[in-house]
Design a protein around this motif. Structure first.
Motif, PDB file in Angstrom:
ATOM      1  N   THR A  32       0.891  -1.079   0.128  1.00 47.44           N
ATOM      2  CA  THR A  32      -0.188   0.050   0.164  1.00 47.44           C
ATOM      3  C   THR A  32       0.841   1.301   0.097  1.00 47.44           C
ATOM      4  O   THR A  32       1.993   0.997   0.386  1.00 47.44           O
ATOM      5  CB  THR A  32      -0.937  -0.170   1.111  1.00 47.44           C
ATOM      6  N   THR A  33       0.410   2.274  -0.377  1.00 46.39           N
ATOM      7  CA  THR A  33       1.141   3.606  -0.511  1.00 46.39           C
ATOM      8  C   THR A  33       0.400   4.688   0.126  1.00 46.39           C
ATOM      9  O   THR A  33       0.507   5.772   0.171  1.00 46.39           O
ATOM     10  CB  THR A  33       1.658   3.981  -1.544  1.00 46.39           C
ATOM     11  N   GLU A  34      -1.269   4.323   0.576  1.00 50.33           N
ATOM     12  CA  GLU A  34      -2.095   5.364   1.165  1.00 50.33           C
ATOM     13  C   GLU A  34      -1.763   5.447   2.745  1.00 50.33           C
ATOM     14  O   GLU A  34      -1.257   4.635   3.593  1.00 50.33           O
ATOM     15  CB  GLU A  34      -3.603   4.781   0.682  1.00 50.33           C
ATOM     16  N   GLY A  35      -2.305   6.712   2.718  1.00 49.85           N
ATOM     17  CA  GLY A  35      -2.225   7.159   4.390  1.00 49.85           C
ATOM     18  C   GLY A  35      -0.907   7.563   5.005  1.00 49.85           C
ATOM     19  O   GLY A  35      -0.083   7.663   4.366  1.00 49.85           O
ATOM     20  N   LEU A  36      -0.893   7.633   6.280  1.00 56.72           N
ATOM     21  CA  LEU A  36       0.410   8.098   6.865  1.00 56.72           C
ATOM     22  C   LEU A  36       1.396   7.063   7.185  1.00 56.72           C
ATOM     23  O   LEU A  36       1.230   6.041   7.374  1.00 56.72           O
ATOM     24  CB  LEU A  36       0.119   8.633   8.403  1.00 56.72           C
ATOM     25  N   ASN A  37       2.747   7.227   6.710  1.00 58.96           N
ATOM     26  CA  ASN A  37       3.768   6.535   6.898  1.00 58.96           C
ATOM     27  C   ASN A  37       4.835   7.199   7.566  1.00 58.96           C
ATOM     28  O   ASN A  37       4.928   8.268   7.350  1.00 58.96           O
ATOM     29  CB  ASN A  37       4.115   5.466   5.497  1.00 58.96           C
ATOM     30  N   LEU A  38       5.704   6.473   8.316  1.00 51.31           N
ATOM     31  CA  LEU A  38       6.903   7.002   9.015  1.00 51.31           C
ATOM     32  C   LEU A  38       7.961   5.881   8.440  1.00 51.31           C
ATOM     33  O   LEU A  38       8.110   4.830   8.375  1.00 51.31           O
ATOM     34  CB  LEU A  38       6.826   6.975  10.408  1.00 51.31           C
ATOM     35  N   GLY A  39       9.326   6.586   8.530  1.00 49.74           N
ATOM     36  CA  GLY A  39      10.435   5.862   8.163  1.00 49.74           C
ATOM     37  C   GLY A  39      11.568   6.304   8.726  1.00 49.74           C
ATOM     38  O   GLY A  39      11.852   7.491   9.221  1.00 49.74           O
ATOM     39  N   ILE A  40      12.646   5.463   8.690  1.00 48.59           N
ATOM     40  CA  ILE A  40      13.932   5.702   9.170  1.00 48.59           C
ATOM     41  C   ILE A  40      14.980   5.244   8.307  1.00 48.59           C
ATOM     42  O   ILE A  40      14.749   4.124   7.721  1.00 48.59           O
ATOM     43  CB  ILE A  40      14.233   5.247  10.861  1.00 48.59           C
ATOM     44  N   GLN A  41      16.079   5.978   7.681  1.00 52.26           N
ATOM     45  CA  GLN A  41      17.083   5.532   6.895  1.00 52.26           C
ATOM     46  C   GLN A  41      18.541   5.799   6.932  1.00 52.26           C
ATOM     47  O   GLN A  41      18.677   6.842   7.482  1.00 52.26           O
ATOM     48  CB  GLN A  41      16.796   5.717   5.452  1.00 52.26           C
ATOM     49  N   GLY A  42      19.350   5.072   6.635  1.00 52.90           N
ATOM     50  CA  GLY A  42      20.852   5.268   6.584  1.00 52.90           C
ATOM     51  C   GLY A  42      20.858   5.470   5.256  1.00 52.90           C
ATOM     52  O   GLY A  42      20.171   5.006   4.317  1.00 52.90           O
ATOM     53  N   HIS A  43      22.080   6.387   4.978  1.00 54.91           N
ATOM     54  CA  HIS A  43      22.573   6.790   3.561  1.00 54.91           C
ATOM     55  C   HIS A  43      23.999   7.043   3.498  1.00 54.91           C
ATOM     56  O   HIS A  43      24.758   7.157   4.606  1.00 54.91           O
ATOM     57  CB  HIS A  43      21.804   7.887   3.143  1.00 54.91           C
ATOM     58  N   TYR A  44      24.641   7.077   2.305  1.00 55.87           N
ATOM     59  CA  TYR A  44      25.985   7.433   1.935  1.00 55.87           C
ATOM     60  C   TYR A  44      25.986   8.458   1.059  1.00 55.87           C
ATOM     61  O   TYR A  44      25.248   8.366   0.081  1.00 55.87           O
ATOM     62  CB  TYR A  44      26.638   6.196   1.560  1.00 55.87           C
ATOM     63  N   MET A  45      26.523   9.500   1.195  1.00 53.07           N
ATOM     64  CA  MET A  45      26.207  11.077   0.530  1.00 53.07           C
ATOM     65  C   MET A  45      27.793  11.271   0.084  1.00 53.07           C
ATOM     66  O   MET A  45      28.821  11.085   0.670  1.00 53.07           O
ATOM     67  CB  MET A  45      25.913  12.259   1.264  1.00 53.07           C
ATOM     68  N   GLY A  46      27.501  11.632  -1.351  1.00 51.06           N
ATOM     69  CA  GLY A  46      28.619  12.272  -2.005  1.00 51.06           C
ATOM     70  C   GLY A  46      28.401  13.907  -2.426  1.00 51.06           C
ATOM     71  O   GLY A  46      27.302  13.995  -2.414  1.00 51.06           O
ATOM     72  N   TRP A  47      29.406  14.731  -2.359  1.00 52.58           N
ATOM     73  CA  TRP A  47      29.065  16.123  -2.779  1.00 52.58           C
ATOM     74  C   TRP A  47      30.123  16.720  -3.743  1.00 52.58           C
ATOM     75  O   TRP A  47      31.152  16.243  -3.764  1.00 52.58           O
ATOM     76  CB  TRP A  47      28.640  16.852  -1.565  1.00 52.58           C
ATOM     77  N   SER A  48      29.765  17.729  -4.375  1.00 51.48           N
ATOM     78  CA  SER A  48      30.914  18.246  -5.322  1.00 51.48           C
ATOM     79  C   SER A  48      30.435  19.995  -5.128  1.00 51.48           C
ATOM     80  O   SER A  48      29.586  20.367  -5.104  1.00 51.48           O
ATOM     81  CB  SER A  48      30.934  17.701  -6.512  1.00 51.48           C
ATOM     82  N   SER A  49      31.728  20.702  -5.475  1.00 47.03           N
ATOM     83  CA  SER A  49      31.507  22.223  -5.633  1.00 47.03           C
ATOM     84  C   SER A  49      32.811  22.764  -6.154  1.00 47.03           C
ATOM     85  O   SER A  49      34.091  22.413  -5.803  1.00 47.03           O
ATOM     86  CB  SER A  49      31.301  22.880  -4.079  1.00 47.03           C
ATOM     87  N   ASP A  50      32.700  23.733  -7.208  1.00 46.99           N
ATOM     88  CA  ASP A  50      33.697  24.112  -7.634  1.00 46.99           C
ATOM     89  C   ASP A  50      34.472  25.205  -6.745  1.00 46.99           C
ATOM     90  O   ASP A  50      35.472  25.541  -6.721  1.00 46.99           O
ATOM     91  CB  ASP A  50      33.222  25.089  -9.148  1.00 46.99           C
ATOM     92  N   TYR A  51      33.537  25.825  -5.964  1.00 46.35           N
ATOM     93  CA  TYR A  51      34.032  26.867  -4.866  1.00 46.35           C
ATOM     94  C   TYR A  51      34.749  26.323  -4.196  1.00 46.35           C
ATOM     95  O   TYR A  51      36.014  26.662  -3.564  1.00 46.35           O
ATOM     96  CB  TYR A  51      32.591  27.452  -4.494  1.00 46.35           C
ATOM     97  N   PHE A  52      34.401  25.102  -3.373  1.00 43.65           N
ATOM     98  CA  PHE A  52      35.079  24.297  -2.403  1.00 43.65           C
ATOM     99  C   PHE A  52      35.629  23.107  -2.991  1.00 43.65           C
ATOM    100  O   PHE A  52      35.488  21.949  -2.470  1.00 43.65           O
ATOM    101  CB  PHE A  52      33.717  23.929  -1.291  1.00 43.65           C
TER     102      PHE A  52
END
Length: 213
Positions: A32-52
């Motif tokens: 189902t995708t109806e109604g209220l749902n709660l979640g917790i997740q772990g992640h791995y993030m990468g980022w980029s910037s010409d300034y930094f």
């Protein structure tokens, strides 16, 4: 003749009842995708910037954790809000600490049907991202506190797999791009605006409260 007709009618009704029962057993709700749902997740993030460029080359990725709340108006359309915190390696930039936060609001479009346990989706929204690096060693041998923050476009896609109603495992990939983040150094605002883009791969668990009550 009447007995033959009665027998034929009895057999037909019996077959219909058996077929209906088998169909009901075969076709059942698995998600189902109806109604209220709660979640917790772990992640791995990468980022980029010409300034930094120095920061993203020396400390360009790291793990994090986040929470999510969503509400599905129907099996296709859902709104959500989530918060993610990412801790990046500060050793390589000789800093005390370095982290990102993302506060995101958006809409999710769910695909497939409730008879399938696997439900793919796509999402789009707005993310407010903040990067904070404390006591970064600068080129003069001193140390600076950096803060950069600004809004960006959020796009993502993924799959929810329902191990059993109302619990699903969620795998998600998302991009936060287009941000022009004002930069503050040691508490003083500058006129500089940094280009910052981030990408996350997340794995989490969702609980659909609508299936509990």
């Amino acid at each position: 003749m009447k007995s033959v007709r009665f027998t034929f009618l009895f057999v037909s009704i019996s077959l219909l009842l058996v077929s209906t029962k088998l169909l009901a057993q075969t076709i059942r709700q698995r998600s189902t995708t109806e109604g209220l749902n709660l979640g917790i997740q772990g992640h791995y993030m990468g980022w980029s910037s010409d300034y930094f460029q120095f920061l993203d080359e020396r400390s360009g990725s790291g793990p994090g954790i986040g929470g999510r709340v969503g509400y599905g108006f129907n099996q296709r359309f859902e709104v959500f809000a989530q918060y993610d915190f990412t801790s990046l390696n500060s050793t390589n930039i000789a800093a005390q600490s370095f982290h990102f936060t993302h506060t995101t609001a958006g809409v999710r479009f769910n695909f497939s049907a409730t008879t399938h346990a696997l439900r793919p989706y796509a999402e789009v929204g707005y993310a407010y991202q903040t990067g904070k690096a404390d006591q970064v060693l600068n080129s003069n041998g001193g140390r600076d506190n950096l803060i950069f923050k600004g809004g960006s476009l959020h796009v993502g896609a993924g799959i929810n797999y329902f191990i059993a109603l109302p619990v699903a495992i969620s795998l998600n990939g998302s991009l936060q791009a287009g941000a022009k983040s004002p930069v503050s150094i040691n508490g003083f605002s500058t006129t500089d605006k940094a280009d910052v883009a981030a990408f996350r791969i997340s794995l989490g668990v969702l609980l659909f409260l609508s299936e509990l009550f």
